[in-house]
Motif scaffolding. Structure first.
Motif, short mmCIF file in Angstrom:
data_model
loop_
_atom_site.label_atom_id
_atom_site.label_comp_id
_atom_site.label_asym_id
_atom_site.label_seq_id
_atom_site.Cartn_x
_atom_site.Cartn_y
_atom_site.Cartn_z
N ASN A 196 0.84 -1.18 0.00
CA ASN A 196 0.00 0.00 0.00
C ASN A 196 0.88 1.24 0.00
OD1 ASN A 196 -2.33 -1.45 -0.01
ND2 ASN A 196 -2.61 -1.39 2.21
N ASP A 204 -12.37 -9.70 0.46
CA ASP A 204 -12.13 -8.76 -0.64
C ASP A 204 -12.44 -9.43 -1.98
OD1 ASP A 204 -11.15 -6.59 0.94
OD2 ASP A 204 -9.17 -7.53 1.01
N GLU A 211 -14.81 -0.66 0.42
CA GLU A 211 -13.57 -0.84 1.17
C GLU A 211 -12.55 -1.63 0.36
OE1 GLU A 211 -14.55 -2.60 4.90
OE2 GLU A 211 -15.81 -0.92 5.55
N SER A 212 -13.02 -2.65 -0.33
CA SER A 212 -12.11 -3.51 -1.10
C SER A 212 -11.58 -2.80 -2.33
CB SER A 212 -12.83 -4.81 -1.50
OG SER A 212 -13.19 -5.55 -0.35
N LYS A 244 -8.81 -0.63 -1.16
CA LYS A 244 -7.66 -1.49 -0.85
C LYS A 244 -6.96 -1.94 -2.12
CE LYS A 244 -6.65 -5.55 2.05
NZ LYS A 244 -7.29 -6.60 2.89
N ASN A 292 -5.04 0.86 -3.82
CA ASN A 292 -3.82 1.25 -3.11
C ASN A 292 -2.67 0.29 -3.35
OD1 ASN A 292 -5.20 3.41 -2.10
ND2 ASN A 292 -5.31 2.65 0.00
#
Length: 337
Positions: free
Chosen positions: A28, A191, A309-310, A313, A316
């Protein structure tokens, strides 16, 4: 419990083994922030949104095409715009890899957005950021959730044809193999199930679902006139032999242009179009994934929250080297000269 049925602990051992078998190259990126362009190109988000509105209004399928581009970018060298690079004498791009050839669409949309952004803020906004923002807006424009997009990515000066062939999941891949590929990127099982939900607005080519509709789709799907008619339609689109490889159909025939949770309801009914999708619910190894599918099928808000959210993620995931060696391309298809 049936002794032939794999235990959850066994599944975890297998997944840990798969994960440790590959060294992840990405992390990330600590340099991504929400206000990266606040002083240098504050109009970028408005520009991307307006152009995506035009693109999706003209054809709702453009939303899925942009999301697919973003996914295929992030799984190879991180989200660095490498998927956008054309082949040249000195660079072998990713577009002609087996997982991408004849299936990547939406490149012209990215080019158009980039041209407008360059006229407003020359040399400031990376193609990787434009694609990431566009993917978020694509989801919103077909009814999906909003999320904040951290920005500040650099464009890679390289591409990786080989990684495009190995890192990206394939339509006939097993559940364990798909999970391992997500773990390799630092993405969890949760995810994975959430991100696959993007297939609620996706299209698939005949060559990628032929084995399913002439294989076990008839036995896994519920028996009712709607599902039987759907299977008949699929077989008319995709003949068993004699061509039609590039014919397309929606992966979610219930609401093909709406981002919702009906994709998971299809999996519950055994009607997933791709073998790899149905595996998430039907595989004997799907102890954890099956429960997640049930949850998202029953609770669209839970799906939306996790998908948001995934996506952050996944967005990133960057090659840390690109921050120091990358650039802001003037043309998304070629490295700067």
């Amino acid at each position: 419990m049936d002794p032939s049925f794999p235990s959850k602990s066994f599944l975890h051992v297998v997944l840990i083994f798969c994960f440790l078998g590959a060294t992840r190259l990405y992390a990330n990126d600590p340099y991504l922030t929400l206000d990266y362009y606040a002083s240098t190109c504050p109009a970028v988000f408005d520009i991307v949104r307006k152009e995506m509105e035009c693109a999706v209004l003209s054809d709702p399928r453009n939303a899925a095409m942009i999301i697919r581009l973003h996914f295929h970018d992030c799984f190879v060298q991180g989200c660095d715009g490498s998927i956008l690079l054309d082949d040249t004498i000195t660079l072998k791009g990713e577009k002609n890899a087996a997982t991408n050839i004849h299936s990547l669409k939406g490149l012209g949309i990215v080019d158009k957005i980039k041209n407008i952004v360059e006229s407003e803020c020359p040399g400031i906004v990376s193609c990787a950021d434009i694609l990431t923002i566009a993917a978020r807006d694509a989801v919103i424009l077909v009814g999906g959730p909003y999320w904040d997009v951290p920005v500040g990515r650099k464009d890679s000066v390289t591409a990786n044809f080989d990684l495009a062939n190995t890192n990206l999941p394939t339509p006939d891949e097993s559940l364990l193999s798909i999970i391992a590929k997500f773990l390799y990127q630092g993405l969890s099982v949760t995810d994975m199930v959430a991100l696959v939900g993007a297939h609620t607005i996706g299209m698939a080519q005949c060559k990628n679902f032929r084995s399913r509709i002439y294989g076990d789709l008839e036995s896994t799907s519920v028996k009712n006139p709607i599902s039987e008619s759907h299977l008949s339609n699929l077989r008319s689109v995709c003949p068993p032999i004699g061509g039609g490889d590039n014919n397309i159909t929606a992966m979610d025939y219930m609401t093909p242009n709406l981002f919702d949770n009906s994709f998971y309801q299809l999996l519950l009914n055994g009607e997933g179009l791709l073998n790899s999708d149905q595996e998430i619910y039907s595989s004997v190894f799907g102890i954890e994934t099956r429960e997640i599918v049930k949850n998202y099928a029953a609770d669209p808000l839970a799906f939306f929250q996790q998908f948001s959210e995934s996506m952050v993620k996944m967005g990133n995931i960057t090659n840390s080297e690109s921050f120091f060696t990358g650039e802001v391309r003037k043309n998304c298809r070629f490295v700067n000269t």
